[in-house]
Design an enzyme around this catalytic site. Sequence first.
Site, mmCIF file in Angstrom:
data_model
loop_
_atom_site.group_PDB
_atom_site.id
_atom_site.type_symbol
_atom_site.label_atom_id
_atom_site.label_comp_id
_atom_site.label_asym_id
_atom_site.label_seq_id
_atom_site.Cartn_x
_atom_site.Cartn_y
_atom_site.Cartn_z
ATOM 1 N N TYR A 142 -7.661 -2.759 8.901
ATOM 2 C CA TYR A 142 -6.581 -1.854 8.463
ATOM 3 C C TYR A 142 -5.397 -1.913 9.434
ATOM 4 O O TYR A 142 -4.244 -2.082 9.017
ATOM 5 C CB TYR A 142 -7.122 -0.427 8.359
ATOM 6 N N LYS A 146 -1.451 -3.330 8.640
ATOM 7 C CA LYS A 146 -0.233 -2.509 8.775
ATOM 8 C C LYS A 146 0.702 -3.104 9.835
ATOM 9 O O LYS A 146 1.927 -3.064 9.675
ATOM 10 C CB LYS A 146 -0.597 -1.060 9.106
ATOM 11 N N THR A 179 -5.441 13.105 1.371
ATOM 12 C CA THR A 179 -5.724 12.285 0.182
ATOM 13 C C THR A 179 -7.157 11.759 0.264
ATOM 14 O O THR A 179 -7.849 11.946 1.269
ATOM 15 C CB THR A 179 -4.772 11.070 0.128
HETATM 16 N N1 LIG Z 1 -3.713 9.319 3.870
HETATM 17 C C1 LIG Z 1 -3.281 9.145 5.101
HETATM 18 O O1 LIG Z 1 -3.524 9.940 6.014
HETATM 19 C C2 LIG Z 1 -2.439 7.941 5.422
HETATM 20 C C3 LIG Z 1 -1.981 7.774 6.750
HETATM 21 C C4 LIG Z 1 -1.195 6.687 7.059
HETATM 22 C C5 LIG Z 1 -0.871 5.769 6.068
HETATM 23 N N2 LIG Z 1 -1.328 5.938 4.802
HETATM 24 C C6 LIG Z 1 -0.949 4.952 3.792
HETATM 25 O O2 LIG Z 1 -0.411 5.610 2.652
HETATM 26 C C7 LIG Z 1 -0.643 4.807 1.492
HETATM 27 C C8 LIG Z 1 -1.207 5.667 0.367
HETATM 28 O O3 LIG Z 1 -2.475 6.132 0.775
HETATM 29 P P1 LIG Z 1 -3.152 7.429 0.137
HETATM 30 O O4 LIG Z 1 -3.634 8.229 1.276
HETATM 31 O O5 LIG Z 1 -2.266 8.043 -0.887
HETATM 32 O O6 LIG Z 1 -4.428 6.750 -0.552
HETATM 33 P P2 LIG Z 1 -5.266 7.155 -1.867
HETATM 34 O O7 LIG Z 1 -5.116 8.585 -2.190
HETATM 35 O O8 LIG Z 1 -6.617 6.592 -1.638
HETATM 36 O O9 LIG Z 1 -4.515 6.320 -3.026
HETATM 37 C C9 LIG Z 1 -4.482 4.925 -2.976
HETATM 38 C C10 LIG Z 1 -3.693 4.374 -4.152
HETATM 39 O O10 LIG Z 1 -3.764 2.949 -4.055
HETATM 40 C C11 LIG Z 1 -4.253 2.433 -5.273
HETATM 41 N N3 LIG Z 1 -5.123 1.286 -5.057
HETATM 42 C C12 LIG Z 1 -6.253 1.222 -4.284
HETATM 43 N N4 LIG Z 1 -6.829 0.028 -4.427
HETATM 44 C C13 LIG Z 1 -6.076 -0.671 -5.324
HETATM 45 C C14 LIG Z 1 -6.167 -1.960 -5.894
HETATM 46 N N5 LIG Z 1 -7.167 -2.796 -5.562
HETATM 47 N N6 LIG Z 1 -5.206 -2.345 -6.762
HETATM 48 C C15 LIG Z 1 -4.208 -1.516 -7.110
HETATM 49 N N7 LIG Z 1 -4.056 -0.287 -6.596
HETATM 50 C C16 LIG Z 1 -4.994 0.131 -5.724
HETATM 51 C C17 LIG Z 1 -5.044 3.565 -5.924
HETATM 52 O O11 LIG Z 1 -4.993 3.415 -7.345
HETATM 53 P P3 LIG Z 1 -6.223 2.903 -8.267
HETATM 54 O O12 LIG Z 1 -7.490 3.365 -7.618
HETATM 55 O O13 LIG Z 1 -5.908 3.512 -9.598
HETATM 56 O O14 LIG Z 1 -6.076 1.416 -8.285
HETATM 57 C C18 LIG Z 1 -4.241 4.781 -5.500
HETATM 58 O O15 LIG Z 1 -3.215 5.032 -6.422
HETATM 59 C C19 LIG Z 1 -1.573 3.666 1.941
HETATM 60 O O16 LIG Z 1 -0.818 2.490 2.151
HETATM 61 C C20 LIG Z 1 -2.114 4.157 3.267
HETATM 62 O O17 LIG Z 1 -2.470 3.092 4.125
HETATM 63 C C21 LIG Z 1 -2.102 7.000 4.452
#
Ligand SMILES: NC(=O)c1ccc[n+]([C@@H]2O[C@H](COP(=O)([O-])OP(=O)(O)OC[C@H]3O[C@@H](n4cnc5c(N)ncnc54)[C@H](OP(=O)(O)O)[C@@H]3O)[C@@H](O)[C@H]2O)c1
Length: 239
Positions: A142, A146, A179
């Site tokens: 991961y 990034k 999330t």
């Molecule tokens: N949550 C945090 O604390 C945090 C912190 C730093 C950075 N981020 C970044 O923020 C971004 C969003 O994360 P989140 O927390 O919102 O995650 P999340 O709630 O798990 O949502 C992930 C999204 O990505 C899609 N996804 C996952 N696998 C996929 C695949 N193989 N093909 C197409 N789409 C896919 C999922 O849609 P489907 O399952 O419908 O495909 C979902 O819409 C990510 O890049 C993450 O690295 C998050």
Amino acid sequence: MNYYFITGSSKGLGKALVDLLLKNESNFIYGLSRTRSVKHERFVHAAIDLSKLDEVLSFQFPTLADVDKIVLINNAGVVGDVKRVGDIENQQIIDCYNLNLIAPTILMNNFVAKYKSLDCTKMIINISSGAGRNPIDGWNVYCSTKAGLDMFSQVLNEEINIDNTSFKVLSLAPGIIDTDMQSQIREAKSSDFSTLEKFIKFKEQGDLIDPNVTATQILRFVNEKELQGKVLCSVRELG
Ligand SMILES: NC(=O)c1ccc[n+]([C@@H]2O[C@H](COP(=O)([O-])OP(=O)(O)OC[C@H]3O[C@@H](n4cnc5c(N)ncnc54)[C@H](OP(=O)(O)O)[C@@H]3O)[C@@H](O)[C@H]2O)c1
């Protein structure tokens, strides 16, 4: 019209971005994810598994008319297998690199090729992470995806400046968001991940940010020129 292409539009941060953007009648959104959770006359869903590169390669950016702004938000991402190197499943390594780094790179390449001659505001927002800038044990894949996104964004910015193609690219760390990704992190084993307890406490203490709040912060970076001065940025700059 403003056109947004948002990966991972079905839940979490991506869904919050879609919901917020749809409130403005001048916005039209293309969402890319495996599942669909939004139905709206200004929303088009592309069912695509971004870890499968043949599916990514077959996605075509549409020809657009009457455009004021086009924005690609590479948001889809997974933390992947939280394990020590030596214990990670190789297929998980491939899927995580494909989804978090190679798919966004291909989408950026095709986005720039398709729209470089359009005379409008053109932006790419890569949703990065503090984990790409600081190593976290158990998150090797991961963190490196990034970090790769951060560097690709910086090199693209160099090219934009040299070639005067008038794109804007930001690699934006969104903070810690409440999330499913955070739930998955809390399910890891402490033997694989020494800071597990810290992440459990984030949830217990209410430190995780509501995705709707984070989406509002991200759209500030899209809309406010003063926040676009550096390629590598973070919502934490907003104080
Ligand atoms: N949550 C945090 O604390 C945090 C912190 C730093 C950075 N981020 C970044 O923020 C971004 C969003 O994360 P989140 O927390 O919102 O995650 P999340 O709630 O798990 O949502 C992930 C999204 O990505 C899609 N996804 C996952 N696998 C996929 C695949 N193989 N093909 C197409 N789409 C896919 C999922 O849609 P489907 O399952 O419908 O495909 C979902 O819409 C990510 O890049 C993450 O690295 C998050």
